[in-house]
Every structure is written in structure tokens, then in C-alpha cells.
Write a protein that holds these residues in place. Structure first.
Motif, short mmCIF file in Angstrom:
data_model
loop_
_atom_site.label_atom_id
_atom_site.label_comp_id
_atom_site.label_asym_id
_atom_site.label_seq_id
_atom_site.Cartn_x
_atom_site.Cartn_y
_atom_site.Cartn_z
N ILE A 1 -7.02 3.50 -2.95
CA ILE A 1 -6.29 2.95 -1.99
C ILE A 1 -5.74 3.94 -0.92
N GLU A 2 -5.25 5.33 -1.45
CA GLU A 2 -4.80 6.27 -0.81
C GLU A 2 -6.06 6.93 -0.06
N LYS B 1 6.30 13.58 0.57
CA LYS B 1 5.26 12.62 0.49
C LYS B 1 5.79 11.52 0.05
N PHE C 1 -6.84 4.50 2.97
CA PHE C 1 -5.76 4.58 3.95
C PHE C 1 -5.22 5.69 4.65
N TYR C 2 -5.34 6.75 3.98
CA TYR C 2 -4.53 8.07 4.31
C TYR C 2 -5.44 8.90 3.98
N PHE D 1 3.37 6.19 -5.33
CA PHE D 1 3.25 6.02 -6.77
C PHE D 1 2.46 7.21 -7.28
N LYS D 2 1.41 7.56 -6.55
CA LYS D 2 0.53 8.74 -6.93
C LYS D 2 0.97 9.86 -6.69
N GLN D 3 2.02 10.20 -5.86
CA GLN D 3 2.37 11.43 -5.05
C GLN D 3 3.24 12.18 -6.06
N PHE E 1 2.25 1.79 -3.43
CA PHE E 1 1.17 2.03 -4.36
C PHE E 1 0.89 3.68 -4.29
N VAL E 2 0.59 4.03 -2.90
CA VAL E 2 0.04 5.43 -2.86
C VAL E 2 1.19 6.33 -3.09
N ILE F 1 0.70 -1.13 0.18
CA ILE F 1 -0.20 -0.04 0.23
C ILE F 1 0.75 1.26 0.18
N GLY F 2 1.90 1.14 0.81
CA GLY F 2 2.90 2.46 0.93
C GLY F 2 3.29 2.59 -0.59
N SER G 1 -3.57 3.08 -11.83
CA SER G 1 -3.14 4.00 -11.00
C SER G 1 -4.47 4.52 -10.55
N TYR H 1 5.67 8.00 2.35
CA TYR H 1 5.05 6.52 1.85
C TYR H 1 6.33 5.56 1.56
N PHE I 1 -4.89 3.13 -7.28
CA PHE I 1 -4.00 3.45 -6.24
C PHE I 1 -4.46 4.86 -5.62
#
Lengths: 479, 618
Positions: free
Chosen positions: B589-590, A294, B593-594, A287-289, A284-285, A281-282, B583, A298, B586
Motif C-alpha cells: 500500500i505504501e 513519518k 500511494f506514497y 504502522f510500517k514506519q 496502515f502505512v 491507508i494512512g 504487514s 501518516y 501494508f
């Protein structure tokens, strides 16, 4: 007296008490106290590493013998990790005093920082459950001060709530353990837990898993991490990224090894799953930042997940599977330097969003190259340190036939490589926006960055001997 | 000088070259060329096979070897790097980051020495990874969309690398060491299923790097967007890393070729070689069709590489001694011809600033040497005698015919005929036809670029006439690993069916060429027409001034052909859709969870409690 590890806790604490007194006399003079304290700490550590062997030894405090009094656990490997942590604390401190001293409430921040160093050392050293709780609380309270920044108070508030929740659970768990085992010494607890019913162990494990997840950045209590990393000062980000997270992870690992050694397969299975979920999850998230802080936050979460799951896999069989455990500790050590370097470098550039970092390498070439070294290390590219820790981890995991673990780890690593290098690419190859003001980087800051990248390259070219110095932390036997 | 010293030298020189390039980029590039030359000379001068170690690491020492199986690849790598470096002395004039470019290409040189010179898999992997991140930075230096291209390249390369490292450690576990010799000695002790796993991991990694369909997706953008002289390295050498891996694992894991000579238990049980042979056939066909449809010369060559990757894979998986030798030869052929094509297209880009076929035209008058290089390279690539490409294709065809496989033979011939179509398109569109007005004053490229291209041309012709020069080390390699070598002399090749005498072929073709030239000079009465004349027929067409390219005769060059494939499903689009879906998930998911508020957070904690306890109960 100089050879006692307790000095590492006492000296910063003493310095912390000294600060208010000195503050009354001179407001500027408080600058020098933490520096002296941390330097002294490093000096003590070098002595301690030289004197102590690789086997675990107990250092009692106050003259009480082992199961009764508070005791500290130390050997040369713990010394090395502590040295790295204190070194990063020193770097953060020098940077703070040089650059950010006037920006924040200098009195509270300096005090918070020195107390935090004391607490962090305590977390790594202590061999007592309740004592660990005290140090974690102390670190968290200092952490609240450090996390608070004028850019936003919300993250700090969130951190307070989540971490308090974690602490409460930890306290509850500690009390329960004391009830059934009659001791708080980590090593004796494990001996006394043998006869307890398995259902009770389940409840206990769940308590500890969730409680420890807040400081060690694991799911489910890690939502504060990205927010705090994003909004805190540069010093704060290095403190959270390299110092506190490492110490907390180490403390968690210590609890797992010393308290829960023996066949608690269920606990380690759940921790492996939670760790791997955190990892995936870390990544994946992250990846979006599009904000570097950030991203590092992550990725730090993900690394914590990786290390914890690797450690719990290695503990699953009731004994420590050395190769996996050592590789995980090596990864922990490498992350200290790499994360510190990236956070420091990006902080010095002064911007965090991709938009503003565009093409900044053209203006700040040397700093960008140093950041690149940190990034290449964290994503595991040769010839830097991170390559070897990843290498040993994969090697040991495959040697123990953990193919699914490896598959998840590598799949997430692909994403990590991708987003980190996208950040680097953005720094080098985009058009620089001429409206953006370039910050000057002082020679001292460069020196700090160079020393960090030197560490990374040194480990990169000398992986075996460095790994040897930190391996077998808990398996060397207890004197 | 053993390879380890050469690698250290290359590493040190990379820093020196960077510093020199800082002051004067041209001097730096010349120094780079000289370094490569000297390193190549030392390798040649030493001559004997040797092994060496680099023990700067305490327990992990890097093992290198210069031996029968990698000798030919080492020379290939070094000569391609020398040629490209020579070309770069003038060719990188327009680049933005010249010192860094020189520094990074020297590191690439180092990684080539490391990968091809490795005597164990870890060494190979380390230099492979070095190549990956260095290439990432190099590709990013290119044109407008190069950043995305570099990221895609990185993503695919990392998948390949991680597949490979998994395979390496499986080998390490099975035989207790990762040196090649250890693997050869203990090969028998590995269980069948493990062999299969290891083989699959390595071959998949090789296929990604080699650009075989459907894992070729990184090639189109990486080739078209990277800096021109680096594209030559990328397609000349770095793509061949993939096939080197398959070649290595084929040497030590006698799956395909050795099977047919020394039948063992593995043959009957392992369907992989047939599967991969068919994959190779598909790759040839799809690469060819896609190449025909491209309008950008570099993208066109990229897809032609997909097709040729298919040929190499086909040869490797097909099995006979002849096919194996053909595969290795085809690696060399493709390295050389892709080098020639990319250098000449790079030269065109250097002068005109575009690689779009329908914006160019008639450059033969301005750039005769560039034209010649391109012409020779495509003749070789299409496998038309008498050039080098014919030799390898002849060898592959021979083995196909002898063993009789209809689909594969069809694919191979389709690829050959299709390649006439695609290589002809840039020839006609870029070099022949009418020249747009703005390119009337285009000059031939500077001296060093010419020199680089000339060497490629000469080598392609030379190896075409005297294939024995290349086949000799291949034959000795086949002898060393204990399979029946192919029969060949300096200019003759013998298969079971027939004999090929390249000298005769060359003479016949040369005579034919001279005859045609005489006829052309005596009888041809060319009329010069200006561009667009045949379209306008005297009418004034308003768009002609504003958008001349839509009236270019190379526009929609193969329209009837491309209409057939309009509805053809595209693998790249499929991947793209998958990536978008991933994508967006994701993002979900963000949010879960966050998220910002603490309220939703309580749920998460409760769920975790439940899940952890549930694990216990189930």
C-alpha cells in the motif's frame, strides 16, 4: 477598528512588508517583528471572542455589502480555533527564533512564516471563494519556503507541484461556480446553485474534492505530506502539522458547509469514502514506519481523513447533524495540541529514527514524559484530551447508526495505538546507545512543551465545557 | 468514605509514592502497601452500600457504587494489591525502574477501584483504558522479550476496549443512559436483535481480556515476560476484568444463568450460551494440553489460566444458580491460586534468575516457604480437597452433573486431571529432585516476600475450610438480584444431590497427611544421589559439564504425551502468519500511494477522478 477580524490578516501581512525594510537597518531586529505581530493577533482574538456571540456574523471589507465585496466570517467558536492555531504558530515562532534562526536563511524564513500566518488566518476567516483561493496560494507559497530545508529539496519540489495542481483545479472550480451562480460569496453561491443540473454539480464536486485534497492532506493529493514532514525543520514540522493542516481542514469544512449545504448526497458520499480510505491507508502505512516524523505525518493524514469523513457524514442529510460535526471539530482542536507537542518534543530530542531514539528517555526524562502525554492524547487514552474527542465521535456516530463507519474508525484506531505506543516503548525501554549525542533543551523550550501538555490535560479534565465553546460553529445562524 | 474519595486518594497518593520512591524505593513501596491497606480499611469501615459521584467533569460525571454485586470484587482487588505490594517491598529490588513501577502500580490500583466500583459503563471504560496503557508500560519493564509481549497485550486489549465502547454506546442509544440502574430498569425495552449484538460485543471483549481460547494469544508472552510481581496482578486481577464484564452483562442481560430460573423469550432464541459453553470446554482442553507442554514455569501458569478461564466461562454460561455462584467463586479461587503460584515462581526467579524448569531443581531445602506456597496453590488450582479450589470446582461439577452434558463434563474432568500433570511439573522440576550445583547456596527470600506468600497460603487454606466466608456475599448478591440463592453455611454446601462438609473433608485429609508423615518418618530410608548420577552410571559424559540441562530429569518431562500433540495446529502460528501477511500488504500500500516519483502519481490522480465519477454512475 480594533474589533475587526480583518486585523488578524492585515497585521501579519503588514509585518511581512515591514521585514525587508527593517532588514536593511538591522539583520537581527527582524526577529522581533513576527513575535509582536502574533502576540497582537492573540490579543485581538481574545477581544473578538469576548465581543462576538456564538452566531455567525459577516464582516465586510472596503464598505461593500455582503454578496459583492470580500467578507469575513467570524464567531466565537471560529475565534477559539483561530486562537489555538495562532498559539501554535506563536510556539513554532518562538522556537524558531530561539533555536533555528541562525540555521536557515533567516530573512526568507521569517518573512515566509509571517506571511503564512496571515494566509492561514485568512483561510479560516474568509467567506469568499476566490479570496480563499488567494489565501491558499499565499499559504502554499509561504509553505514552499518553510518546507525547504538543507536536508533535501525534493519534498519541497513535490509539494510545489502537487499543491499547484490542486490550486489550479480549485481556481477552475471557482471560475465555474462564478459562471453559473454569478457570485463568489460562499453563502450566496449555495442559494444560486439550486437550479443547476445535477451532472454539472458532479463535475464541480469532483473538481473541489481533488483540489482541496492537497492542502487538507486527503487522498489522492497527499503524497507530499510524509516527505515534507520528514525533511523540514522542526519549526516547519510544527507549522505543517498543527497550523497549516488545521487551517486547511477548517477551510475545506467551511466550503463544504457553506457552499455545498443542501442535498448534495453524492458529494458527501464520495468524500466519506475518500476520507475513510485516507484514514485506513494512512494508519496502515504509518504502522510500517520506523521514523517518528513519518509516523506523525501518516497519522496526521489519517486524522484528516477521519475528520473530513465525519464532517461529510454529518452533512449528508442536507442539514448538519450537530453531534457528529461538533465531535469532529473537537477532534480537530485536540489534534492541534497533541501533534504540536509530539513534533516539538521529538524535534527537541533531535532524532527521528527509532534506532537513534532508543532509550533516550533515560537521559531526557521530562521531555519524554511530555511527549508521552501528547501521544496518549492523540491515541485517545484517558485522562487526556484525545480520549474525549474520540469518545464523543464514537458516541455520536453510533447514535446516528453509522456502525460500519465506527468499525472502520476503531479498526484503524487499534493500529494507531499500536504504532504510537511502540515508539514510546522504544524511547523508554530500549538500551541507550552511548554514541548518540544528547541535545540540551532550554528552559524556554520546556515552557512551550509544558504549556501544550497543560492544554491537553486541561481539556482532558474539562471536556464538556471546552467542547461546548467550539460546538455549533456553522449552525448558530447568520446575522 | 465513598469510592470516589478513595479513587481520588489513590490518584494523589500515586504521585506522592512516586516522589518518595525517588528518594528511597523501599520507603515508597512500604508507603504504597500502607495506602492500599488504609484504603481497604476505609472501604470496610464504611460498611454500608453507597453510591457516589465524581463531578470534576462538567456534564460527564463519573458514577461509583459500592453495592451487592461488586463488593466481593472490590475486596478481591484490594487484597490482591495489598499482598502484591507487600511482596514488592523486597521483591522489586532487581527492577530497573522502581519509582515508576510503584507509581504505575498505584495507578493500576486506582483503575481496579474504578472498574470494580463503577456504577456506569463509561466510568468502567475510562478506568479500563487507564489500566490498559498503564499495564502496557508495566509489562514493557519486564524481561528480554517483554516489549513484543506488551505490544501484543496492547493490541488485544484495544480490540477488547473498542468492542466494549461500541456496546456501551449501543446501550446508551437503546435505553438513553449508561448507568447500570438505568439499564436494569429499561432492559425490557431493548429489541431482541440489539440485545444479541450488545451481548456479543461485551462477551467478546470479556473473552479477550479473560484469555479464553482462541483469543488467549496475548497471555503466554505477557505472563512470562512481565515483571514477576506485576504478573501476579495481571493474572490475579486484570485478567478477571474480562469476567467481571461478562458477569455484569450477565447480571443485567439475563442470558445464561437467569434464563434457566426465569424462563423468558430470550432462552429459546439465543444460541449463544450453548456456543460459549462449548467454547469454554475447548478452552479448558487446549489450555490444559498447552500447559502440560511448557518448559517455562510462567508460561505453564499462563496456559493454565487459559484453561481456568474456560472453567469460569463454563460456569457463567451454564446457567444454574449453583454454577453462577461457582463461577464467581472460581474467579476468587483462580485469583488467589494464580497469585500464589506467580509469587512463588517470582520468588524463585528473584533468587535464581530463571523460570526454566529444567535449569532448576531441589529448591525445597533452600526455600521451604516458597515451596509450601506453591504446593498449597497448586493443590487448590487442581481442585484437590481440602483447599479452596475444591469448593468452586465442586460447585461447577455439581451443576454439570445435575444438568448432564457429556462433552462439557468430559472437558471439565479432563482439565482437572490434566492440571495434575502440569502443576506437578514445576513442583518436581523446580522444588523437588536434585539441586544443580550453582543453586546450592540459594537463600530463602527476604521477609516481606515471605509475608506476602504466607498470607496467600493462609487465605487459600482458610477459605478451603470455611468457604462460607466467601459464599455469604455471593448468596446475598444472588438474593438481591432475585435468583434463588445457593444453600451454604460457614463450612457446608448443599447441592440437589449431596452435601459437602469442608470441615470433615479437611479433618480427613489432615489425618491422612499426618498418618502418611508418620509412615514416612518411620519407614522411609532415602538415599541421597547427586544430580545426573542415574544417567551417567559412572561413565564420563562430556556434555554434562557444558550443557547440564540436557541431562536434567525434568527435560522432556512429558515426552510421550507431547509427541501426541506434535502435529497439533497452533492458533498462535496462524495469527502470526496473518499478521505477517498483513504487514507485508501494508508495504505494498505504501509503495502504491506514497511512492517517490511524481510519474506514478499522475496515475493515482486519474484513477481517483475515474472512481469518483464511477460512483455516480453505478
Amino acid at each position: 477598528m480594533i474589533n475587526e477580524p480583518v486585523l488578524l490578516i492585515v497585521i501579519p501581512l503588514f509585518a511581512g512588508f515591514l521585514i525587508p525594510i527593517i532588514y536593511l537597518i538591522s539583520k537581527k531586529a527582524i526577529k522581533y517583528i513576527p513575535i509582536i505581530a502574533v502576540f497582537y493577533n492573540l490579543f485581538v482574538l481574545i477581544r473578538l471572542i469576548q465581543i462576538n456571540s456564538t452566531s455567525l456574523s459577516y464582516f465586510t471589507t472596503g464598505g461593500y455589502k455582503v454578496p459583492f465585496g470580500i467578507n469575513l466570517i467570524f464567531n466565537s467558536q471560529i475565534g477559539i480555533i483561530l486562537f489555538a492555531i495562532n498559539l501554535l504558530a506563536l510556539i513554532a515562532l518562538i522556537f524558531f527564533l530561539k533555536k533555528e534562526f541562525h540555521l536557515v536563511n533567516s530573512f526568507a524564513y521569517t518573512l515566509g512564516f509571517i506571511i503564512a500566518i496571515s494566509a492561514v488566518n485568512g483561510m479560516v476567516l474568509t467567506g469568499d471563494l476566490f479570496n480563499l483561493f488567494v489565501f491558499m496560494e499565499l499559504a502554499a507559497i509561504a509553505g514552499y519556503i518553510i518546507a525547504t530545508h538543507k536536508r533535501g529539496y525534493y519534498p519541497s519540489f513535490l509539494y510545489v507541484i502537487i499543491s499547484t495542481f490542486g490550486s489550479l483545479l480549485f481556481l477552475l472550480g471557482t471560475i465555474t461556480i462564478y459562471n453559473v451562480s454569478g457570485t463568489l460569496n460562499m453563502a450566496s453561491v449555495s442559494e444560486n446553485l439550486v437550479d443547476v443540473s445535477p451532472h454539472f454539480i458532479v463535475v464541480l464536486s469532483v473538481m473541489f474534492i481533488v483540489a482541496l485534497s492537497s492542502e487538507s492532506e486527503l487522498l489522492p493529493l497527499n503524497a507530499w505530506v510524509p516527505k515534507v514532514y520528514e525533511k523540514t525543520s522542526i519549526t516547519g514540522s510544527i507549522f505543517f502539522g498543527s497550523v497549516l493542516s488545521t487551517a486547511a481542514l477548517f477551510a475545506v469544512i467551511k466550503v463544504l458547509v457553506l457552499v455545498f449545504k443542501g442535498g448534495y448526497e453524492y458529494l458527501f458520499n464520495s468524500l466519506t469514502i475518500i476520507g475513510l480510505a485516507t484514514l485506513l491507508i494512512g494508519e496502515f502505512v504509518a504502522f510500517k514506519q520506523r521514523n517518528v516524523r513519518k509516523i506523525v505525518a501518516y497519522s496526521s493524514i489519517a486524522q484528516a481523513g477521519l475528520i473530513i469523513s465525519a464532517v461529510s457524514v454529518s452533512l449528508k442529510n442536507g442539514t448538519i447533524t450537530d453531534s457528529i460535526f461538533n465531535a469532529a471539530m473537537f477532534q480537530l482542536l485536540n489534534n492541534i495540541f497533541a501533534k504540536g507537542l509530539i513534533l516539538l518534543g521529538v524535534g527537541l530530542l533531535g532524532y527521528y529514527s527509532f534506532e537513534k531514539l532508543k532509550g533516550i528517555a533515560g537521559k531526557k526524562k521530562f521531555a519524554s514524559i511530555l511527549i508521552t502525554i501528547g501521544v496518549l492524547s492523540i491515541i485517545g487514552m484517558p485522562p487526556f484530551a484525545g480520549f474525549w474527542s474520540k469518545f464523543f465521535l464514537i458516541k455520536s456516530l453510533i447514535a446516528n447508526k453509522m456502525i460500519i463507519f465506527v468499525a472502520i474508525f476503531l479498526a484503524s484506531a487499534i493500529f494507531e495505538v499500536y504504532y504510537y505506543l511502540r515508539f514510546i516503548q522504544n524511547m523508554y525501554y530500549e538500551e541507550f546507545d552511548s554514541k548518540i549525542k544528547i541535545n540540551q533543551i532550554s528552559a524556554v523550550s520546556y515552557f512551550l512543551m509544558i504549556s501544550l501538555s497543560f492544554m491537553i490535560i486541561y481539556i482532558g479534565f474539562n471536556p464538556s465545557s471546552v467542547m461546548k465553546t467550539i460546538s455549533d460553529i456553522f449552525t448558530g445562524g447568520i446575522i | 468514605m465513598t469510592i470516589s474519595y478513595l479513587i481520588i486518594t489513590a490518584g494523589i497518593m500515586s504521585a506522592i509514592i512516586y516522589l518518595v520512591s525517588k528518594f528511597n524505593w523501599k520507603a515508597g513501596t512500604i508507603l504504597q502497601t500502607l495506602t492500599f491497606l488504609i484504603i481497604g480499611y476505609f472501604l470496610y469501615h464504611n460498611g454500608d452500600y453507597s453510591s457516589s459521584q465524581l463531578a470534576i467533569f462538567n456534564n460527564i460525571s463519573l458514577n461509583f457504587t459500592y453495592s451487592y454485586f461488586n463488593e466481593i470484587f472490590l475486596y478481591l482487588g484490594i487484597s490482591v494489591m495489598i499482598i502484591v505490594s507487600l511482596f514488592s517491598i523486597d521483591g522489586i529490588k532487581n527492577y530497573q525502574y522502581k519509582p515508576v513501577y510503584n507509581f504505575l502500580t498505584t495507578l493500576i490500583f486506582m483503575s481496579i477501584l474504578g472498574v470494580f466500583g463503577a456504577a456506569d459503563f463509561i466510568t468502567l471504560f475510562i478506568f479500563w483504558e487507564l489500566m490498559t496503557w498503564v499495564s502496557f508500560f508495566l509489562i514493557s519493564m519486564g524481561k528480554k522479550y517483554s516489549k513484543k509481549a506488551a505490544l501484543l497485550f496492547l493490541f488485544m486489549s484495544m480490540i477488547a476496549a473498542y468492542l466494549m465502547i461500541t456496546g456501551i454506546f449501543l446501550i446508551d442509544n437503546a435505553v438513553g443512559g449508561i448507568t447500570f440502574s438505568n439499564l436494569i430498569n429499561n432492559y425490557g425495552s431493548i429489541s431482541y436483535s440489539l440485545k444479541f449484538k450488545i451481548l456479543m460485543l461485551f462477551v467478546l471483549a470479556g473473552l479477550i481480556k479473560g484469555g479464553v481460547y482462541p483469543l488467549h494469544i496475548w497471555m503466554r508472552t505477557s505472563y512470562s515476560e512481565s515483571p514477576d510481581s506485576f504478573t501476579s496482578i495481571l493474572s490475579g486481577i486484570l485478567m478477571k476484568f474480562g469476567f467481571y464484564l461478562i458477569y455484569l452483562i450477565g447480571l443485567f442481560f439475563p442470558v445464561a444463568f437467569i434464563l434457566k430460573n426465569n424462563p423468558s423469550k430470550l432462552i429459546s432464541e439465543l444460541p449463544s450460551s450453548t456456543f460459549f459453553a462449548y467454547l469454554a470446554g475447548i478452552s479448558i482442553i487446549i489450555g490444559t494440553i498447552a500447559a502440560i507442554l511448557q518448559n517455562d514455569a510462567k508460561k505453564l501458569i499462563a496456559f493454565s489460566s487459559v484453561s481456568h478461564a474456560g472453567y469460569i466461562l463454563l460456569a457463567f454460561t451454564y446457567g444454574t444458580s449453583m454454577a453462577f455462584a461457582g463461577g464467581v467463586t472460581h474467579i476468587l479461587v483462580h485469583a488467589l491460586t494464580a497469585l500464589g503460584m506467580f509469587l512463588s515462581i517470582g520468588a524463585v526467579y528473584f533468587r535464581t534468575g530463571t523460570t526454566k524448569i529444567d535449569e532448576l531443581g531441589g529448591l525445597i531445602k533452600n526455600m521451604p516457604l516458597t515451596f509450601t506456597t506453591y504446593l498449597v496453590s497448586i493443590i487448590s488450582l487442581a481442585g484437590i480437597p481440602p483447599l479452596f479450589g475444591f469448593v468452586s470446582k465442586w460447585m461447577i461439577y455439581q451443576s454439570l452433573i445435575i444438568n448432564g452434558s457429556y462433552f462439557l463434563a468430559f472437558a471439565a474432568f479432563f482439565g482437572s486431571i490434566g492440571s495434575f500433570m502440569y502443576v506437578f511439573r514445576p513442583l518436581a522440576g523446580v522444588f523437588l529432585g536434585q539441586r544443580p550445583k550453582k543453586f546450592e547456596n540459594v537463600k530463602e527470600v527476604p521477609f516481606f516476600m515471605k509475608a506476602g506468600m504466607l498470607i496467600v497460603t493462609i487465605l487459600t487454606v482458610l477459605f478451603g475450610v470455611l468457604p462460607g466466608l466467601v459464599l455469604k456475599p455471593i448468596i446475598s448478591m444472588q438474593q438481591s438480584i432475585g435468583i434463588e440463592p445457593i444453600k451454604a453455611s460457614l463450612y457446608r454446601l448443599f447441592s440437589g444431590l449431596t452435601t459437602l462438609d469442608m470441615l470433615v473433608v479437611f479433618t480427613v485429609f489432615g489425618a491422612g497427611f499426618i498418618l502418611a508423615l508418620i509412615i514416612f518418618l518411620l519407614f522411609a530410608k532415602p538415599t541421597r544421589v547427586k544430580q545426573h548420577e542415574q544417567y551417567t552410571a559412572g561413565e564420563i559424559v562430556p556434555e554434562l559439564q557444558t550443557q547440564p540441562s540436557i541431562y536434567h530429569y525434568a527435560k522432556n518431562y512429558y515426552k510421550p504425551f507431547s509427541r501426541i500433540f506434535d502435529k497439533f495446529p497452533s492458533m498462535e502460528k496462524l495469527y502470526k502468519k496473518g499478521a505477517e501477511y498483513l504487514s507485508s500488504s501494508f508495504g505494498v500500500i505504501e509503495e502504491f500511494f506514497y511512492e517517490e516519483s511524481i510519474n506514478g502519481y499522475i496515475w493515482l490522480i486519474s484513477i481517483t477522478f475515474l472512481v469518483i465519477i464511477a460512483i455516480r454512475w453505478f
